[in-house]
Design a protein around this motif. Sequence first.
Motif, PDB file in Angstrom:
ATOM      1  N   LEU A  34      87.933  -2.255  69.656  1.00 58.92           N
ATOM      2  CA  LEU A  34      86.717  -1.498  69.371  1.00 58.92           C
ATOM      3  C   LEU A  34      86.164  -0.867  70.638  1.00 58.92           C
ATOM      4  N   MET A  35      85.733  -1.725  71.583  1.00 60.87           N
ATOM      5  CA  MET A  35      85.114  -1.233  72.827  1.00 60.87           C
ATOM      6  C   MET A  35      84.927  -2.420  73.755  1.00 60.87           C
ATOM      7  N   PRO A  36      84.632  -2.157  75.031  1.00 61.75           N
ATOM      8  CA  PRO A  36      84.354  -3.265  75.953  1.00 61.75           C
ATOM      9  C   PRO A  36      83.150  -4.075  75.463  1.00 61.75           C
ATOM     10  N   VAL A  37      83.153  -5.376  75.750  1.00 60.77           N
ATOM     11  CA  VAL A  37      82.046  -6.247  75.360  1.00 60.77           C
ATOM     12  C   VAL A  37      80.724  -5.731  75.910  1.00 60.77           C
ATOM     13  N   ALA A  38      80.738  -5.259  77.151  1.00 61.51           N
ATOM     14  CA  ALA A  38      79.505  -4.784  77.787  1.00 61.51           C
ATOM     15  C   ALA A  38      78.914  -3.587  77.068  1.00 61.51           C
ATOM     16  N   VAL A  39      79.739  -2.847  76.327  1.00 63.19           N
ATOM     17  CA  VAL A  39      79.248  -1.689  75.577  1.00 63.19           C
ATOM     18  C   VAL A  39      78.836  -2.092  74.167  1.00 63.19           C
ATOM     19  N   GLY A  40      79.552  -3.059  73.582  1.00 64.79           N
ATOM     20  CA  GLY A  40      79.315  -3.420  72.192  1.00 64.79           C
ATOM     21  C   GLY A  40      78.205  -4.415  71.972  1.00 64.79           C
ATOM     22  N   GLY A  85      92.967  -5.229  80.335  1.00 64.46           N
ATOM     23  CA  GLY A  85      92.935  -4.808  81.721  1.00 64.46           C
ATOM     24  C   GLY A  85      92.016  -5.728  82.508  1.00 64.46           C
ATOM     25  N   LYS A  86      91.051  -5.163  83.199  1.00 62.73           N
ATOM     26  CA  LYS A  86      90.128  -5.950  84.004  1.00 62.73           C
ATOM     27  C   LYS A  86      88.832  -6.280  83.262  1.00 62.73           C
ATOM     28  N   ALA A  87      88.662  -5.717  82.069  1.00 63.36           N
ATOM     29  CA  ALA A  87      87.409  -5.931  81.328  1.00 63.36           C
ATOM     30  C   ALA A  87      87.693  -6.636  80.015  1.00 63.36           C
ATOM     31  N   GLU A  88      86.702  -7.402  79.539  1.00 62.93           N
ATOM     32  CA  GLU A  88      86.808  -8.076  78.255  1.00 62.93           C
ATOM     33  C   GLU A  88      86.416  -7.088  77.156  1.00 62.93           C
TER      34      GLU A  88
END
Length: 710
Positions: free
Chosen positions: A76-82, A116-119
């Motif tokens: 869906l999207m990075p956790v920080a965005v969602g 990658g480097k992001a959850e």
Amino acid sequence: MSSASLLVELFVEELPPKALKKLGDAFAGVLRDQLAAQGLVEPGAVLTPYASPRRLAAHITHVAERAADKAVSQKLMPVAVGLDASGQPTPALLKRLGALGADASAVPGLKRAMDGKAEALFYESTAKGATLAEGLQKALAEAIAKLPIPKVMSYQLESGCELPGWSSVSFVRPAHGLVALHGDAVVPVEALGLKAGRETHGHRFEAAVDPVVLRDANSYALQLQEEGAVIASFEARRAEIARQLAAAAVKVGGGSVPIEDEALLDEVTALVERPNVLVCSFEREFLEVPQECLILTMKANQKYFPLLDASGKLTNRFLVVSNISPDDASAVIGGNERVVRPRLADAKFFFDQDRKKSLASRVESLGKVVYHNKLGTQGERVERVMRIARGIAERLGDATLAAHATQAAQLAKADLVTDMVGEFPELQGIMGRYYAQHDGLDASVADAIEDHYKPRFAGDELPRNTVGLVVALADKLETLVGMFGIGNLPTGDRDPFALRRHALGVIRMLIEKDLPLGLDALLQDTAAQFSGIAGFESSRATGELQDFILDRLAGSLREQGASAQEVEAVLAPRPQRLGEVPKLLAAVRAFAALPAAAALAAANKRIGNILKKAPEADAHVSELLLQEPAEKALHAAMAQVVPAANAQFEAGDYTASLQTLAALREPVDAFFDGVMVNAEQADLRLNRLGLLMSLHAAMNRVAQLERLAV
């Protein structure tokens, strides 16, 4: 999930015969692959393609009614965005879930994983497997779109079968029927403005029923054969034709055999649905014409199979593959005999007329035939080939060979202006030989006129005598040098003057006949024949062409099993006598198997790198300047080994020469371990560089050994 066999058939008007097998295989293959990609074909399923003049079909076993559901994980999207700081879904996340048919209730079930480097957040769901109707519709459209159609036709749809927005359609031939059966059930699919059903059509004239109503997918081939009088399988029909041809030849007797021609057999298989082989004949007087002419006209124009006797000589009988099987075949046989007679009469007329003029009298007419707008006429080309052939013959033989080669080169293209070759271009060279024999020319000259086109393809035989070899070599060299000289080079898959084939022909003649001719000298001498032609550049005709020929040779050697390293080692020094290449390659292979090979190849590479940085070096060595024990030992070893290796090289024993040089491994290793090559004292440095240059030259006479270094 239930599974059953699937049968799909497109019923069309007569398909192009030379493309039929390819069309049938492509249609069935793409259909199967597309269904498999959607999970509708089970493991172990068997594909059977069908192709007849009026149908393309595929039978696939173990096809599922519905594909299995699949677990799907969508990022869906990075956790920080969602998710916001309090862990609640952001509007962006809710919008994305909504697009997938989910809402905020799905948030707790979202999976978190590193991307990658992001959850990131992943939405896991189950995708319903495609139904066979859905999957086949997609696969059928793909199979039709990917057909290797030689030429597309556009046609109006039949009245009553129009679909919304359809008025015409494009396909290889107009399609009139679509069958799609899964077991005994019709699969509701559409294609080319047609709706699938279970009815097809058999033979135009001999079907027992029309239409043929198929009971189920597995009864397709049997029903078509029994009710429709059609052998639907291309391979089965081909095998039946071959069986009938052999049986008919046995019936004729006298050791007769039908001529072997795989392409003709394929084409005839694509022309008939129910083969029936019949024996026909023609008047014996036509056998006075060269059999190549008669065979060609029967095969190319009529699709007949000439019968040969036990010695390979043409008889006055031939076989016809008919598409009908009447109780009384006499009318069919008589019709085919009437059709072939004028063709044979034309061939006899051309042959009789051509022999009224000698080949020599036709040479002047070649001056009116354009060869190439930059390279002049065929007459000018013949003059160049004559001079090239004379030069080659003088190197290879005596005055007799030179005279015969010159005469053969002069007459080699004369049959191009005969009536027979004008009608049948495939007979060029062949007819020249017959006409030369009629003119009473020497047999070697007559044979050379036919053979100068050889080798015409991969695996073809070489010219049968030295005269033919000389003229063939001259002819190909003239073409190569001329085209390269004016910049007419092959590009990609375009090679209109067959320069790649000509280059391989030159290579084969030089190597297989081990001719004592240098490649560079051949190209230089040939290029000299084009002096005065505007736009001709000798550098392209020699340097670039030599690279092109060696590149073709490299590819050929690799195809024969040589490694890329071995080929590079042998060809890097640009050997001029190509006949030596097999022996050089064998020597390199034997050397590479020695224990000392790897170390010497690595040392040779190191020496080469050192010398590249020392342009001031020469091969002079002064014993007075040898100071270190290791350099003295290497110099002494070279004094013993190199003369022996050189003597073996001069004697043509390249394997022994390299094996002798292998004795230098230990002194070479010791030299690099104990001697500083780039000494500060200039005379010592130059002396050591000279020693290495002498060693490098000795080690690279047979091949560039550094290419063997890993």
